[in-house]
Design an enzyme around this catalytic site. Structure first.
Site, short mmCIF file in Angstrom:
data_model
loop_
_atom_site.label_atom_id
_atom_site.label_comp_id
_atom_site.label_asym_id
_atom_site.label_seq_id
_atom_site.Cartn_x
_atom_site.Cartn_y
_atom_site.Cartn_z
N GLU A 84 0.24 9.54 3.67
CA GLU A 84 -1.05 10.19 3.58
C GLU A 84 -2.21 9.08 3.59
O GLU A 84 -3.31 9.58 3.66
CB GLU A 84 -1.19 10.97 2.21
N HIS A 86 -2.18 6.30 5.82
CA HIS A 86 -2.61 5.83 7.06
C HIS A 86 -2.02 6.89 8.19
O HIS A 86 -2.08 6.78 9.18
CB HIS A 86 -1.83 4.50 7.52
N GLN A 125 6.22 8.82 -1.00
CA GLN A 125 7.36 8.74 -1.16
C GLN A 125 7.64 9.20 -2.85
O GLN A 125 8.74 10.15 -2.94
CB GLN A 125 8.24 7.36 -0.81
N HIS A 153 8.78 2.28 5.87
CA HIS A 153 7.26 2.92 5.83
C HIS A 153 6.74 1.96 7.12
O HIS A 153 6.27 0.99 6.75
CB HIS A 153 6.30 2.62 4.62
N CYS A 155 3.57 1.84 7.84
CA CYS A 155 2.35 1.16 7.31
C CYS A 155 2.65 -0.22 6.95
O CYS A 155 1.76 -1.05 6.86
CB CYS A 155 1.56 1.98 6.19
#
Length: 194
Positions: A84, A86, A125, A153, A155
């Protein structure tokens, strides 16, 4: 809440323009529509509350008295989600879900379906584990639930620090798994890829 596909198309077109590309060129002309349809699929879980997901996948079977202290563990459920922060992909998620049944057990495929549906939201997560634990507890009628998740991830792997091997591990524990070190250790030992 229903998804507004036309608004998604409009905004994707605007993003293409904002990054300096031409949304009318042949390779991009259908991209807003494709992205809207993809979002409809990958963010399906946004439309449902945890209670609605519990109701949707509430398929249980009675168990015998002797099985009431046994642990049910489904491990290595594959999933992906989107961060939520990036809107970056969380991938290679391996989700292990354990619970101690009281009077009933959940259909095994329903456990995996709960995990996948929870991932179909903009997520963290840590919240994936918490949401799954809440839903499994509601369906099974037990407080004794554990959720172990490992994942990568983008990101972290594709931007920012760009650390490809970095993996995030979260453990959500409720009830007996929270209070018993032995149960917690068993879940950690039996978790994803063990």
């Amino acid at each position: 809440m229903s998804m507004d596909l036309e608004k998604i198309k409009e905004h994707v077109r605007g993003i293409i323009e904002a990054i300096g590309d031409d949304p009318d060129r042949p390779g991009l002309v259908d991209t807003p529509d494709r992205v809207a349809r993809m979002y409809q699929e990958v963010f399906e879980g946004v439309q449902y509350s945890n209670d609605e997901i519990a109701e949707m996948f509430n398929k249980t079977f009675p168990i015998t008295e002797g099985s009431k202290k046994d642990i049910v563990l489904v491990r290595d459920i594959s999933a992906f989600s989107y961060c939520e922060h990036h809107m970056a992909l969380m991938y290679d998620l391996k989700i292990s879900i354990a619970y101690v049944p009281t009077d009933k057990v959940i259909g095994l495929s329903k456990i995996a379906r709960v995990a996948v549906m929870v991932c179909k939201r903009l997520q963290l997560q840590e919240r994936i584990g918490s949401d799954i634990a809440e839903i499994i507890g509601k369906i099974a009628g037990t407080e004794d639930v554990a959720v172990l998740i490992t994942g990568k991830h983008s990101c972290m792997t594709a931007r920012g620090i760009k650390n490809m091997p970095a993996e995030t591990v979260t453990l959500t524990v409720r009830g007996a798994f929270e209070t018993s070190k032995d149960l917690k250790d068993q879940i950690l030992a039996l978790g994803p890829g063990r």
